[in-house]
Design an enzyme around this catalytic site. Sequence first.
Site, PDB file in Angstrom:
ATOM      1  N   SER A  59      83.733  24.053 -14.313  1.00 28.79           N
ATOM      2  CA  SER A  59      83.077  23.063 -14.768  1.00 28.79           C
ATOM      3  C   SER A  59      81.519  22.822 -14.534  1.00 28.79           C
ATOM      4  CB  SER A  59      83.676  21.693 -14.449  1.00 28.79           C
ATOM      5  OG  SER A  59      84.807  21.675 -15.605  1.00 28.79           O
ATOM      6  N   LYS A  62      78.912  22.942 -17.005  1.00 29.07           N
ATOM      7  CA  LYS A  62      78.346  21.780 -17.680  1.00 29.07           C
ATOM      8  C   LYS A  62      76.997  21.198 -17.033  1.00 29.07           C
ATOM      9  CE  LYS A  62      82.927  19.457 -18.363  1.00 29.07           C
ATOM     10  NZ  LYS A  62      84.022  20.454 -17.995  1.00 29.07           N
ATOM     11  N   SER A 123      84.021  14.879 -15.670  1.00 30.07           N
ATOM     12  CA  SER A 123      83.998  16.164 -16.265  1.00 30.07           C
ATOM     13  C   SER A 123      84.904  16.402 -17.125  1.00 30.07           C
ATOM     14  CB  SER A 123      84.691  17.061 -14.989  1.00 30.07           C
ATOM     15  OG  SER A 123      84.190  18.404 -15.378  1.00 30.07           O
ATOM     16  N   LYS A 245      77.765  18.544  -9.458  1.00 23.88           N
ATOM     17  CA  LYS A 245      78.796  18.961 -10.314  1.00 23.88           C
ATOM     18  C   LYS A 245      79.865  19.739  -9.574  1.00 23.88           C
ATOM     19  CE  LYS A 245      80.804  18.428 -14.069  1.00 23.88           C
ATOM     20  NZ  LYS A 245      82.066  18.550 -13.243  1.00 23.88           N
TER      21      LYS A 245
END
Length: 440
Positions: A59, A62, A123, A245
């Site tokens: 993730s 992202k 997320s 993140k």
Amino acid sequence: MYIALGLAVIVMLSVIQLPERAFAETSLDVNADAAIVVEVSTGKILYAKNIDTALGIASMTKMMTEYLMFEAIKEKKISWDQEQIISEYVHQVSKDTALSNVGLEVGKPYTIRELYEALAIYSANGATIAIAEAIAGSESKFVKMMNEKAEELGLDNYNFVNSTGLNNQSLLGKHPDGTGPEDESVMSARSTAKLAAQLMKDFPEVLETSSVPTMKFRDLIGEMTNWNKMLPGLDFEYPGVDGLKTGTTDFAGRSFTGTAKRDDMRIITVVMNAKDSDGNSSDKGRFGETRKLMDYAFANFSMKEIFPKNYELKGKKSLPVTKGKEKSVKIHTEQPLQLVIKNGEEKSFNPVFTVDKKKMNKEGVLTAPLKKGEQVGTLGAVQKGNEDDGFLEKGYTQTVKVVTTEKVEKANWFVLMMRGVGGFFSDIWGSATDMVKGWF
């Protein structure tokens, strides 16, 4: 004489070149497949482990979706209040409780701001795909945009296969065109840190949301809790952390791109497939190894002024000039040279002056007229006896401008003619002297 002096200066400068950067050994042991720490304002790498190998990013993908979203908002292609109708594909992904998600109802409108908050804090994968569809019309087209933007930003060793970072097998057979059913996004630690740095530089407002520990999403029971558990009030709280993140899949392991600020220094850390002391993939591992990197950076490094403004290089306080009223011009630095260095090592640096060869004639001499404050080169620094990890941008060297301290006007034709005549007779006299010496 000034021509000979100019050639001498050029020869001296040609041997004073910055060495190729090599990754220095350090006693810091990070239990991750790859790791990096970077000071943000300079891009200076403070620690590096296997930073140019493409690995799973899960993730952390992202961050590229966020970049393209902020860019689309800036360019007024979408807006925060714009409503996106949830597609069947997004709905099906969003209701998968095995993935990080907030449930999104098919056919129902959600604002870009709502979807982004779900992406940045929780997320949420369905919300991420919805944003991709809002920007590009389909996730397939959006993935093309992701890879094009990565190239534009100068990233290396990357491949984006979807907008979320999920393994494509989690996308219900609807993975983006041109990708395989089990593909997963990959990137190097260097490029991951570079993307994070560019995201924060171009869109600093990203930290306003990434720093939120918990938030309510519509009428869902409970709150979204940020997967970045180093934020205030969460399990692995660390002073100064406000982003950025996490990423977790079986392929990528537990990974994390973190950022923290103390005083005037902000750092970015990346750990990929981090593990705890027992060798297990866990939050204790990824946040514990990140803490180790942050402790190391903040305890051992700081911004120091190596050479002050108006610094004059010893032995090179001036450069020769031809066709000017003066035969030389004084030079100094326009700004102080500040570097992020290990504490106590600020006196271990030597100045490195590099002349701007475009400003020189064929004999290696400046040509009048020259303005006051005109750049004639750059000043960098090299550390005596030590190699370091360089910068995020390969081949980059941190320098400041070296400029003239005064103007040099062009000499009139009569002065130039008399200099030429004087040089002619000087050469004759020198030849005659040498000949007479030869007689004896």
